[in-house]
Design a protein around this motif. Structure first.
Motif, PDB file in Angstrom:
ATOM      1  N   THR A 136       0.803  -1.223   0.000  1.00 20.91           N
ATOM      2  CA  THR A 136       0.000   0.000   0.000  1.00 20.91           C
ATOM      3  C   THR A 136       0.837   1.274   0.000  1.00 20.91           C
ATOM      4  OG1 THR A 136      -0.148  -0.068   2.419  1.00 20.91           O
ATOM      5  CG2 THR A 136      -1.927  -1.140   1.171  1.00 20.91           C
ATOM      6  N   HIS A 137       2.156   1.151   0.176  1.00 23.35           N
ATOM      7  CA  HIS A 137       3.012   2.342   0.248  1.00 23.35           C
ATOM      8  C   HIS A 137       3.784   2.587  -1.050  1.00 23.35           C
ATOM      9  CE1 HIS A 137       2.122   2.824   4.479  1.00 23.35           C
ATOM     10  NE2 HIS A 137       2.457   1.562   4.706  1.00 23.35           N
ATOM     11  N   HIS A 138       4.441   1.569  -1.581  1.00 23.21           N
ATOM     12  CA  HIS A 138       5.252   1.747  -2.785  1.00 23.21           C
ATOM     13  C   HIS A 138       4.984   0.601  -3.769  1.00 23.21           C
ATOM     14  CE1 HIS A 138       7.402   4.974  -0.788  1.00 23.21           C
ATOM     15  NE2 HIS A 138       7.618   4.167   0.250  1.00 23.21           N
ATOM     16  N   PRO A 139       3.758   0.511  -4.291  1.00 26.93           N
ATOM     17  CA  PRO A 139       3.441  -0.589  -5.210  1.00 26.93           C
ATOM     18  C   PRO A 139       4.080  -0.396  -6.579  1.00 26.93           C
ATOM     19  CG  PRO A 139       1.613   0.937  -5.116  1.00 26.93           C
ATOM     20  CD  PRO A 139       2.622   1.419  -4.104  1.00 26.93           C
ATOM     21  N   ASN A 140       4.338  -1.506  -7.265  1.00 26.46           N
ATOM     22  CA  ASN A 140       4.757  -1.420  -8.671  1.00 26.46           C
ATOM     23  C   ASN A 140       3.597  -1.007  -9.563  1.00 26.46           C
ATOM     24  OD1 ASN A 140       6.475  -4.442  -7.921  1.00 26.46           O
ATOM     25  ND2 ASN A 140       7.456  -2.444  -8.131  1.00 26.46           N
ATOM     26  N   ILE A 141       2.409  -1.510  -9.239  1.00 27.56           N
ATOM     27  CA  ILE A 141       1.220  -1.288 -10.050  1.00 27.56           C
ATOM     28  C   ILE A 141       0.100  -0.780  -9.153  1.00 27.56           C
ATOM     29  CG2 ILE A 141      -0.502  -2.355 -11.564  1.00 27.56           C
ATOM     30  CD1 ILE A 141       2.252  -2.427 -12.803  1.00 27.56           C
ATOM     31  N   ARG A 142      -0.551   0.317  -9.581  1.00 27.53           N
ATOM     32  CA  ARG A 142      -1.706   0.828  -8.851  1.00 27.53           C
ATOM     33  C   ARG A 142      -2.953   0.645  -9.707  1.00 27.53           C
ATOM     34  NH1 ARG A 142      -3.105   6.839  -6.449  1.00 27.53           N
ATOM     35  NH2 ARG A 142      -4.138   7.068  -8.456  1.00 27.53           N
ATOM     36  N   LEU A 143      -3.962  -0.006  -9.140  1.00 26.72           N
ATOM     37  CA  LEU A 143      -5.242  -0.198  -9.809  1.00 26.72           C
ATOM     38  C   LEU A 143      -6.228   0.811  -9.232  1.00 26.72           C
ATOM     39  CD1 LEU A 143      -3.677  -3.004  -9.796  1.00 26.72           C
ATOM     40  CD2 LEU A 143      -5.907  -4.077  -9.904  1.00 26.72           C
ATOM     41  N   ASP A 144      -6.853   1.580 -10.093  1.00 30.22           N
ATOM     42  CA  ASP A 144      -7.841   2.565  -9.660  1.00 30.22           C
ATOM     43  C   ASP A 144      -9.224   2.119 -10.105  1.00 30.22           C
ATOM     44  OD1 ASP A 144      -6.641   5.827  -9.149  1.00 30.22           O
ATOM     45  OD2 ASP A 144      -5.375   4.060  -9.263  1.00 30.22           O
ATOM     46  N   ALA A 145     -10.204   2.350  -9.255  1.00 28.95           N
ATOM     47  CA  ALA A 145     -11.596   2.122  -9.624  1.00 28.95           C
ATOM     48  C   ALA A 145     -12.402   3.350  -9.240  1.00 28.95           C
ATOM     49  CB  ALA A 145     -12.144   0.884  -8.932  1.00 28.95           C
ATOM     50  N   PHE A 146     -13.307   3.737 -10.136  1.00 25.79           N
ATOM     51  CA  PHE A 146     -14.178   4.879  -9.867  1.00 25.79           C
ATOM     52  C   PHE A 146     -15.619   4.438 -10.042  1.00 25.79           C
ATOM     53  CE2 PHE A 146     -16.721   8.474 -11.369  1.00 25.79           C
ATOM     54  CZ  PHE A 146     -16.583   9.321 -10.271  1.00 25.79           C
ATOM     55  N   LEU A 147     -16.431   4.703  -9.033  1.00 25.92           N
ATOM     56  CA  LEU A 147     -17.837   4.331  -9.065  1.00 25.92           C
ATOM     57  C   LEU A 147     -18.716   5.573  -9.035  1.00 25.92           C
ATOM     58  CD1 LEU A 147     -16.237   2.078  -7.073  1.00 25.92           C
ATOM     59  CD2 LEU A 147     -18.512   1.051  -7.140  1.00 25.92           C
ATOM     60  N   ASP A 148     -19.622   5.687 -10.002  1.00 20.72           N
ATOM     61  CA  ASP A 148     -20.681   6.681  -9.891  1.00 20.72           C
ATOM     62  C   ASP A 148     -21.943   5.972  -9.415  1.00 20.72           C
ATOM     63  OD1 ASP A 148     -21.752   5.429 -12.129  1.00 20.72           O
ATOM     64  OD2 ASP A 148     -21.153   6.998 -13.528  1.00 20.72           O
ATOM     65  N   GLU A 149     -23.098   6.537  -9.640  1.00 19.64           N
ATOM     66  CA  GLU A 149     -24.305   5.937  -9.076  1.00 19.64           C
ATOM     67  C   GLU A 149     -24.671   4.593  -9.695  1.00 19.64           C
ATOM     68  OE1 GLU A 149     -25.692   9.174 -12.033  1.00 19.64           O
ATOM     69  OE2 GLU A 149     -24.073   8.811 -10.610  1.00 19.64           O
ATOM     70  N   SER A 150     -24.115   4.273 -10.896  1.00 18.58           N
ATOM     71  CA  SER A 150     -24.530   3.021 -11.539  1.00 18.58           C
ATOM     72  C   SER A 150     -23.416   2.295 -12.288  1.00 18.58           C
ATOM     73  CB  SER A 150     -25.673   3.299 -12.528  1.00 18.58           C
ATOM     74  OG  SER A 150     -25.245   4.194 -13.554  1.00 18.58           O
ATOM     75  N   THR A 151     -22.237   2.918 -12.435  1.00 19.20           N
ATOM     76  CA  THR A 151     -21.178   2.359 -13.277  1.00 19.20           C
ATOM     77  C   THR A 151     -19.854   2.328 -12.523  1.00 19.20           C
ATOM     78  OG1 THR A 151     -22.262   3.240 -15.258  1.00 19.20           O
ATOM     79  CG2 THR A 151     -19.964   2.586 -15.478  1.00 19.20           C
ATOM     80  N   VAL A 152     -19.109   1.240 -12.698  1.00 23.82           N
ATOM     81  CA  VAL A 152     -17.754   1.160 -12.156  1.00 23.82           C
ATOM     82  C   VAL A 152     -16.778   1.151 -13.324  1.00 23.82           C
ATOM     83  CG1 VAL A 152     -17.895  -1.379 -11.998  1.00 23.82           C
ATOM     84  CG2 VAL A 152     -16.131  -0.139 -10.718  1.00 23.82           C
TER      85      VAL A 152
END
Length: 392
Positions: A136-152
């Motif tokens: 969680t501090h120095h990852p090689n790969i960061r995966l981001d997810a964004f959620l609105d009211e109906s879609t990820v």
């Protein structure tokens, strides 16, 4: 892959979306969509390299790898599991999952984060029989997810460390201005490399440093590493070619003078070391001086100030006494200049006694600020300023 148009999203400081979109166009990325908090764009893989390398204003470049509707946490898990994570990075890489949301009906973003992490690791176990470790501090790969009211929407972060971390700064001053915000201020001020620039309260030197990099055409990402270098689909040969193509376009010197000063000797020393680390110390005329002792270094130019507004001058009465003197100093010594003050103190126009020709809302992190423009014309701007409304 480079002939295929891919979806990316470049977040930026709030208020800089317009100048980021124009910067992307200047970098050869025409297919853009401006949104709150950043700019989405459609471009080939090579453009992702180029934007990471060359953008002064983007905070990151996120590669969109999937988007689907959802109703529950299980829907999010299934959507994440469906994606081809083992085709993009290996189980030897460490990962971190970051989730953000707007109007999301689900109750816990922490639980969604855990479900996405489980989905990715489960997919690796099913396909590769080995899962990546979490860092969680120095990852090689960061995966981001964004959620609105109906879609990820799922992203892979191609940048790694935020792009405002140029790799030049060894030490820092208290409450430094982030590099991409400084670059955005220069853009909003209409400064070009042919304009004389003065930053008389430079602190650690972020504004003059960004100006020098722009003027010399030095890519802000030239000296740092990126997360895309850990991806299976990374093309080292193409990346090396683009870095060299950028390097050979650098100029030997700045077209117009860049001046910087600060009254704090420790800040001046930090700025000098930073300029040296970036290879632009010869391009910035730096000195220790009280701002009110300075004379205009040219008949015309752009003056950009980020006053401390309570950081280095920490008593309100100090600011109340300083701003009227600043207004007198500008009027008496900078006739013909364009002056810009970036501040979180919305009383500035009233205290300075000059009428701003522009006031641009911005955020410095969570702090609401304004960039005020003052066109210094002898005798014409000094007047009684009406009480500002709550919008500054």
């Amino acid at each position: 892959m480079d002939s295929t148009k891919l979806r990316f999203f470049a977040p930026c400081p709030s208020g800089l979306e317009g100048v980021l979109e124009q910067e992307l166009h200047d970098l050869g990325v025409p297919m853009t969509t401006k949104t709150d908090g950043g700019v989405a764009f459609l471009a080939p893989w090579s453009s992702m390299y180029w934007v990471n390398l060359k953008s002064h204003i983007a905070s990151r470049v996120l590669w969109e790898v999937g988007q689907t509707p959802y109703l529950s946490e299980d829907d999010v898990y299934r959507a994440a599991y469906h994606l081809s994570w083992p085709d993009w990075f290996t189980s030897a890489q460490t990962i971190k999952v970051k989730v953000s949301a707007r109007r999301c009906p689900l109750t816990s973003l922490d639980f969604i984060t855990l479900r996405i992490k489980d989905a990715v690791c489960d997919k690796f176990m099913a396909v590769r029989h080995k899962r990546p470790n979490i860092d969680t501090h120095h990852p090689n790969i960061r995966l981001d997810a964004f959620l609105d009211e109906s879609t990820v929407t799922f992203y892979l972060d191609t940048s790694g460390d935020p792009l405002f971390k140029r790799g030049h700064r060894i030490v820092s001053v208290e409450a430094p201005l982030r590099e991409n915000l400084a670059a955005g201020l220069l853009r909003l001020a209409g400064w070009t490399p042919n304009d004389v620039l003065l930053d008389p309260m430079c602190g650690g030197g972020t504004i003059p440093l960004e100006a020098a990099l722009m003027a010399r055409r030095i890519a802000p990402g030239q000296s740092r590493a990126f997360a895309f270098e850990h991806l299976i689909i990374h093309d080292p040969k193409l990346w090396g070619h683009l870095r060299e193509a950028s390097r050979v376009k650098q100029l030997a010197e700045v077209p117009a003078a860049i001046y910087a000063s600060d009254q704090d000797p420790a800040a001046v020393k930090i700025a000098q070391r930073t300029f040296q680390g970036a290879g632009v110390a010869i391009d910035i005329r730096l000195k220790q001086s009280d701002i009110l002792a300075l004379e205009a270094p040219a008949e015309q130019g752009v003056l950009l100030i980020n006053p401390p507004y309570g950081v280095r001058l920490n008593r309100p009465e100090e600011l109340d006494a300083f701003y009227p003197k600043l207004g007198d100093w500008l009027k008496q010594r900078f006739n013909g200049w364009r002056a810009y003050i970036f501040t979180g103190d919305l009383r500035t126009p009233k205290l300075i006694g000059l009428a701003p020709s522009k006031r641009i809302p911005l955020f410095n992190g969570p702090l609401e600020c304004r960039l005020y423009e003052f066109l210094i014309v002898s005798g014409s701007m000094r007047k009684t300023i009406p009480k500002p409304d709550k919008r500054g």
